[in-house]
Design a protein around this motif. Structure first.
Motif, PDB file in Angstrom:
ATOM      1  N   TYR A 116      36.644  23.805  83.278  1.00 52.11           N
ATOM      2  CA  TYR A 116      35.432  24.463  83.744  1.00 52.11           C
ATOM      3  C   TYR A 116      35.241  25.792  83.028  1.00 52.11           C
ATOM      4  N   SER A 117      33.973  26.153  82.799  1.00 47.30           N
ATOM      5  CA  SER A 117      33.624  27.468  82.268  1.00 47.30           C
ATOM      6  C   SER A 117      32.687  28.126  83.261  1.00 47.30           C
ATOM      7  N   ASN A 118      33.073  29.308  83.729  1.00 46.56           N
ATOM      8  CA  ASN A 118      32.133  30.132  84.490  1.00 46.56           C
ATOM      9  C   ASN A 118      31.583  31.123  83.475  1.00 46.56           C
ATOM     10  N   THR A 119      30.398  30.833  82.972  1.00 40.70           N
ATOM     11  CA  THR A 119      29.823  31.605  81.873  1.00 40.70           C
ATOM     12  C   THR A 119      29.103  32.860  82.339  1.00 40.70           C
ATOM     13  N   GLY A 120      29.030  33.052  83.635  1.00 42.04           N
ATOM     14  CA  GLY A 120      28.369  34.247  84.160  1.00 42.04           C
ATOM     15  C   GLY A 120      29.262  35.465  84.086  1.00 42.04           C
ATOM     16  N   VAL A 153      33.631  41.245  85.302  1.00 39.34           N
ATOM     17  CA  VAL A 153      34.429  40.022  85.201  1.00 39.34           C
ATOM     18  C   VAL A 153      33.891  39.225  84.013  1.00 39.34           C
ATOM     19  N   PRO A 154      34.746  38.940  83.019  1.00 40.35           N
ATOM     20  CA  PRO A 154      34.269  38.193  81.850  1.00 40.35           C
ATOM     21  C   PRO A 154      34.178  36.695  82.138  1.00 40.35           C
ATOM     22  N   THR A 155      33.726  35.959  81.131  1.00 37.39           N
ATOM     23  CA  THR A 155      33.684  34.506  81.205  1.00 37.39           C
ATOM     24  C   THR A 155      35.077  33.978  81.571  1.00 37.39           C
ATOM     25  N   LYS A 156      35.104  32.958  82.414  1.00 44.21           N
ATOM     26  CA  LYS A 156      36.375  32.347  82.809  1.00 44.21           C
ATOM     27  C   LYS A 156      36.428  30.919  82.290  1.00 44.21           C
ATOM     28  N   VAL A 157      37.598  30.515  81.839  1.00 41.00           N
ATOM     29  CA  VAL A 157      37.888  29.122  81.518  1.00 41.00           C
ATOM     30  C   VAL A 157      38.954  28.683  82.508  1.00 41.00           C
ATOM     31  N   MET A 181      30.675  27.009  96.527  1.00 39.76           N
ATOM     32  CA  MET A 181      30.094  25.847  95.839  1.00 39.76           C
ATOM     33  C   MET A 181      30.891  25.484  94.590  1.00 39.76           C
ATOM     34  N   ALA A 182      31.389  26.469  93.858  1.00 39.74           N
ATOM     35  CA  ALA A 182      32.176  26.189  92.658  1.00 39.74           C
ATOM     36  C   ALA A 182      33.459  25.449  93.027  1.00 39.74           C
ATOM     37  N   ILE A 183      34.159  25.909  94.051  1.00 33.78           N
ATOM     38  CA  ILE A 183      35.406  25.265  94.467  1.00 33.78           C
ATOM     39  C   ILE A 183      35.113  23.890  95.059  1.00 33.78           C
TER      40      ILE A 183
END
Length: 160
Positions: free
Chosen positions: A69-73, A84-88, A125-127
């Motif tokens: 998953y990428s949280n690009t926000g 908070v930077p982008t998360k992988v 919602m993400a989880i």
């Protein structure tokens, strides 16, 4: 050009022999499956085993990858200041091999929940989406890009 900054994180869906899934209650995110950031110089498996142990008290072995998953926000941390930077994130299925349920500086509760009742507890919602990928897993890894702020929005979803 500046080097990009990403957080790499791992999540573990730990299922016991009774078909129950390990959940932890965090102070900021409510009920989630355990996981967290990979430290500098740490491999993904060791990071996941460490995070699950720290958050829940349960010792695990990592089985197989189910989702990337990428949280690009980009958004502000709970302090309202830190970016908070982008998360992988990489989610794995894990098996419990010992330990006892416990809490940590990050968690106020830990428990085993029947697999079909987990979504009743998780509010993020993400989880929820990542847990659903576990329920739907049929041997092909899911990839999803999304943003969580200001609201949860998926920008890309596919099997890889």
């Amino acid at each position: 050009m500046a080097m990009p900054t990403h957080i790499v994180a791992v999540g573990g869906i730990v299922e016991n022999e009774q078909g129950e899934v390990l959940l932890v209650k965090t102070f900021h995110g409510g009920w989630v499956f355990p996981g967290g950031q990979v430290e500098a110089g740490e491999n993904l498996m060791d990071a996941l085993i460490r995070e699950i142990k720290e958050e829940s008290g349960i010792d695990t072995e990592v089985s197989h990858l189910i989702g990337v998953y990428s949280n690009t926000g980009m958004y502000k941390w709970h302090d309202g200041i830190t970016d908070v930077p982008t998360k992988v994130m990489l989610d794995y299925v894990c098996k419990p091999v010992g330990g006892e349920l416990a809490v940590s500086e990050e968690t106020s509760e830990s428990c085993w929940v029947a697999k079909e009742l987990v979504l009743d507890k998780i509010t993020s919602m993400a989880i929820r989406t990542r847990y659903q990928a576990y329920l739907d897993f049929a041997g092909i890894v899911s990839y999803m890009a999304y943003e969580t702020k200001p609201e949860f929005a998926v920008s890309l979803k596919r099997k890889i």
